[in-house]
Each structure stands twice: as C-alpha cells, then as structure tokens.
Motif scaffolding. Structure first.
Motif, PDB file in Angstrom:
ATOM      1  N   VAL A 137      10.652 -11.387 -14.946  1.00 29.46           N
ATOM      2  CA  VAL A 137      10.175 -10.335 -15.506  1.00 29.46           C
ATOM      3  C   VAL A 137      10.498  -8.940 -15.081  1.00 29.46           C
ATOM      4  CG1 VAL A 137       7.981 -11.662 -15.321  1.00 29.46           C
ATOM      5  CG2 VAL A 137       8.463 -10.018 -13.489  1.00 29.46           C
ATOM      6  N   ASN A 138      11.534  -8.988 -14.338  1.00 31.23           N
ATOM      7  CA  ASN A 138      12.099  -7.519 -13.849  1.00 31.23           C
ATOM      8  C   ASN A 138      12.849  -6.880 -14.993  1.00 31.23           C
ATOM      9  OD1 ASN A 138      12.981  -5.861 -11.849  1.00 31.23           O
ATOM     10  ND2 ASN A 138      14.997  -6.882 -11.304  1.00 31.23           N
ATOM     11  N   GLY A 139      12.352  -5.730 -14.851  1.00 31.58           N
ATOM     12  CA  GLY A 139      12.988  -4.590 -16.181  1.00 31.58           C
ATOM     13  C   GLY A 139      12.009  -4.475 -17.093  1.00 31.58           C
ATOM     14  N   ARG A 140      10.910  -5.661 -17.248  1.00 29.54           N
ATOM     15  CA  ARG A 140      10.061  -5.786 -18.386  1.00 29.54           C
ATOM     16  C   ARG A 140       8.670  -5.360 -17.818  1.00 29.54           C
ATOM     17  NH1 ARG A 140       8.935 -10.438 -20.938  1.00 29.54           N
ATOM     18  NH2 ARG A 140       9.446 -11.589 -19.072  1.00 29.54           N
ATOM     19  N   PHE A 141       8.364  -5.825 -16.612  1.00 24.96           N
ATOM     20  CA  PHE A 141       6.913  -5.378 -16.346  1.00 24.96           C
ATOM     21  C   PHE A 141       6.920  -4.509 -15.092  1.00 24.96           C
ATOM     22  CE2 PHE A 141       5.115 -10.090 -16.846  1.00 24.96           C
ATOM     23  CZ  PHE A 141       5.294 -10.057 -18.272  1.00 24.96           C
ATOM     24  N   ASP A 186       0.751  -1.317   0.060  1.00 28.20           N
ATOM     25  CA  ASP A 186       0.100   0.068  -0.001  1.00 28.20           C
ATOM     26  C   ASP A 186       0.727   1.324  -0.197  1.00 28.20           C
ATOM     27  OD1 ASP A 186      -0.959  -0.047   3.527  1.00 28.20           O
ATOM     28  OD2 ASP A 186       1.016  -0.542   2.816  1.00 28.20           O
ATOM     29  N   GLY A 187       2.193   1.183   0.248  1.00 30.23           N
ATOM     30  CA  GLY A 187       3.020   2.252   0.660  1.00 30.23           C
ATOM     31  C   GLY A 187       3.990   2.489  -1.013  1.00 30.23           C
ATOM     32  N   GLY A 188       3.662   1.535  -1.685  1.00 30.29           N
ATOM     33  CA  GLY A 188       4.259   1.534  -3.087  1.00 30.29           C
ATOM     34  C   GLY A 188       5.510   0.772  -3.383  1.00 30.29           C
ATOM     35  N   THR A 189       5.870   0.144  -2.298  1.00 32.55           N
ATOM     36  CA  THR A 189       7.085  -0.930  -2.470  1.00 32.55           C
ATOM     37  C   THR A 189       6.773  -1.944  -3.353  1.00 32.55           C
ATOM     38  OG1 THR A 189       8.043  -0.188  -0.215  1.00 32.55           O
ATOM     39  CG2 THR A 189       8.752  -2.410  -1.052  1.00 32.55           C
ATOM     40  N   THR A 190       7.700  -2.253  -4.419  1.00 34.34           N
ATOM     41  CA  THR A 190       7.436  -3.185  -5.404  1.00 34.34           C
ATOM     42  C   THR A 190       8.398  -4.433  -5.182  1.00 34.34           C
ATOM     43  OG1 THR A 190       8.801  -1.985  -6.880  1.00 34.34           O
ATOM     44  CG2 THR A 190       6.348  -1.618  -6.755  1.00 34.34           C
ATOM     45  N   VAL A 191       8.075  -5.501  -5.580  1.00 33.09           N
ATOM     46  CA  VAL A 191       8.937  -6.838  -5.691  1.00 33.09           C
ATOM     47  C   VAL A 191       8.740  -7.358  -6.952  1.00 33.09           C
ATOM     48  CG1 VAL A 191       9.622  -9.009  -4.947  1.00 33.09           C
ATOM     49  CG2 VAL A 191       8.994  -6.978  -3.287  1.00 33.09           C
ATOM     50  N   TYR A 244      -2.349  -2.725 -11.293  1.00 30.80           N
ATOM     51  CA  TYR A 244      -2.199  -2.702 -12.691  1.00 30.80           C
ATOM     52  C   TYR A 244      -0.853  -3.592 -12.870  1.00 30.80           C
ATOM     53  CZ  TYR A 244      -5.548   1.113 -12.728  1.00 30.80           C
ATOM     54  OH  TYR A 244      -6.800   1.798 -12.375  1.00 30.80           O
ATOM     55  N   LEU A 245      -0.851  -4.262 -14.253  1.00 31.23           N
ATOM     56  CA  LEU A 245       0.455  -4.757 -14.403  1.00 31.23           C
ATOM     57  C   LEU A 245       0.819  -4.667 -15.861  1.00 31.23           C
ATOM     58  CD1 LEU A 245       2.641  -6.698 -13.451  1.00 31.23           C
ATOM     59  CD2 LEU A 245       1.592  -8.469 -14.730  1.00 31.23           C
ATOM     60  N   GLU A 246       1.607  -3.856 -16.219  1.00 30.85           N
ATOM     61  CA  GLU A 246       2.059  -3.366 -17.573  1.00 30.85           C
ATOM     62  C   GLU A 246       3.183  -4.308 -17.895  1.00 30.85           C
ATOM     63  OE1 GLU A 246       1.994  -1.443 -20.893  1.00 30.85           O
ATOM     64  OE2 GLU A 246       0.880  -0.771 -19.076  1.00 30.85           O
ATOM     65  N   MET A 247       3.024  -4.863 -18.911  1.00 36.86           N
ATOM     66  CA  MET A 247       3.866  -6.116 -19.210  1.00 36.86           C
ATOM     67  C   MET A 247       4.301  -5.661 -20.869  1.00 36.86           C
ATOM     68  SD  MET A 247       1.772  -9.560 -18.316  1.00 36.86           S
ATOM     69  CE  MET A 247       0.610  -9.195 -19.230  1.00 36.86           C
ATOM     70  N   ASN A 248       5.547  -5.300 -20.798  1.00 36.63           N
ATOM     71  CA  ASN A 248       6.511  -4.738 -22.216  1.00 36.63           C
ATOM     72  C   ASN A 248       7.186  -5.912 -22.538  1.00 36.63           C
ATOM     73  OD1 ASN A 248       4.937  -2.393 -22.056  1.00 36.63           O
ATOM     74  ND2 ASN A 248       6.573  -1.892 -20.343  1.00 36.63           N
ATOM     75  N   THR A 249       7.686  -5.895 -23.801  1.00 37.64           N
ATOM     76  CA  THR A 249       8.611  -6.880 -24.091  1.00 37.64           C
ATOM     77  C   THR A 249       8.330  -8.280 -23.821  1.00 37.64           C
ATOM     78  OG1 THR A 249      10.341  -5.218 -23.972  1.00 37.64           O
ATOM     79  CG2 THR A 249      10.937  -7.058 -24.694  1.00 37.64           C
ATOM     80  N   LEU A 250       6.894  -8.516 -24.227  1.00 35.75           N
ATOM     81  CA  LEU A 250       6.473  -9.951 -23.588  1.00 35.75           C
ATOM     82  C   LEU A 250       7.357 -11.083 -24.773  1.00 35.75           C
ATOM     83  CD1 LEU A 250       2.598  -9.052 -23.361  1.00 35.75           C
ATOM     84  CD2 LEU A 250       4.085 -10.169 -21.757  1.00 35.75           C
ATOM     85  N   LYS A 251       7.431 -12.302 -23.968  1.00 33.63           N
ATOM     86  CA  LYS A 251       8.013 -13.386 -24.603  1.00 33.63           C
ATOM     87  C   LYS A 251       7.290 -14.747 -24.602  1.00 33.63           C
ATOM     88  CE  LYS A 251      12.511 -11.877 -22.612  1.00 33.63           C
ATOM     89  NZ  LYS A 251      13.548 -12.252 -21.643  1.00 33.63           N
ATOM     90  N   PRO A 252       7.231 -15.599 -25.312  1.00 32.01           N
ATOM     91  CA  PRO A 252       6.441 -16.748 -25.348  1.00 32.01           C
ATOM     92  C   PRO A 252       6.370 -17.471 -23.923  1.00 32.01           C
ATOM     93  CG  PRO A 252       7.595 -16.778 -27.325  1.00 32.01           C
ATOM     94  CD  PRO A 252       8.317 -15.480 -26.620  1.00 32.01           C
ATOM     95  N   GLU A 253       7.647 -17.419 -23.416  1.00 37.38           N
ATOM     96  CA  GLU A 253       7.457 -18.022 -21.978  1.00 37.38           C
ATOM     97  C   GLU A 253       6.736 -17.032 -20.959  1.00 37.38           C
ATOM     98  OE1 GLU A 253      11.792 -16.409 -22.457  1.00 37.38           O
ATOM     99  OE2 GLU A 253      10.178 -17.067 -23.653  1.00 37.38           O
ATOM    100  N   ASP A 254       6.304 -16.036 -21.213  1.00 32.96           N
ATOM    101  CA  ASP A 254       5.221 -15.204 -20.327  1.00 32.96           C
ATOM    102  C   ASP A 254       3.887 -15.799 -20.336  1.00 32.96           C
ATOM    103  OD1 ASP A 254       7.327 -13.322 -19.450  1.00 32.96           O
ATOM    104  OD2 ASP A 254       6.995 -12.367 -21.234  1.00 32.96           O
TER     105      ASP A 254
END
Length: 118
Positions: free
Chosen positions: A63-67, A53-58, A79-89
């Motif tokens: 997916v680190n660096g892409r989502f 709730d404070g904005g700390t993310t893990v 929300y989950l913004e997913m970029n540079t998606l790969k088939p393994e996603d």
C-alpha cells in the motif's frame, strides 16, 4: 478500558478512494501507536499502516504510496486515506491501538469491510 470503532468501509470501484476512521473511547491515558491491519479470506492478517503518537508512519509494501495514515491525538482518532484502490485491497480492515498505560496492551476494533471491484 479502550473501545475502538471503525467506520468508512464500503464498496468502491478499482481506482477509487475511501477514507477509514477509527475512534477510541473509554479510559485513555495515551495511545502510543495506532494502526490499520487487514485480513482477506485465505490470507493472514497483515499490517497496512501504523503511526506513532509522534507522527512516525510505517506502511506495508503493498500500500505504500497509495495509502496515507494520520491521527488526531486530541480526538483519539486515526484515519486511513486509501487511494487508487485495487481489487487485492479487498479485506476486512481492523484498527489497533497500542497503549502503555496503565499497562502495555493492544486493543482491536471489530473491523470494517472494504470491497474493491474491478
């Protein structure tokens, strides 16, 4: 008490992007953590991203660096913004809400399918 509904899943080409949303409704005092998990056939469910709730993310290593996870506390939405998606996603993505009132409990959505083609 809390109902979660995911949306935004679908099919996309590798390298594309999708934005998932999860809206919580019901009797909500507060949601401490919200996160996204995914599960593909033959694999165990894994944590994708989580936010307090404070904005700390893990983020999960895969997916680190892409989502990017974000939340709107006023709307009880994550929300989950997913970029540079790969088939393994490719997986079913589940939303989870961790609450501490009236007691500690985890609520899960029914999931939304994300398919990434090569």
């Amino acid at each position: 008490q809390v109902h979660l509904v995911e949306s935004g899943g679908g099919s996309v080409q590798a390298g594309g992007s999708l934005r998932l949303s999860c809206a919580a409704s019901g009797i909500i005092f507060s949601i401490k953590n919200m996160g996204w998990y995914r599960q593909a056939p033959g694999k165990q469910r894994e944590m994708v991203a989580s936010i307090t709730d404070g904005g700390t993310t893990v983020y999960g290593d895969s997916v680190n660096g892409r989502f990017t996870i974000s939340r709107d506390n006023a709307k009880n939405t994550v929300y989950l913004e997913m970029n540079t998606l790969k088939p393994e996603d490719t997986a079913i993505y589940y939303c989870k809400a961790h609450v501490t009132r009236p007691k500690m409990y985890d609520y899960w959505g029914q999931g939304t399918q994300v398919t990434v083609s090569s």
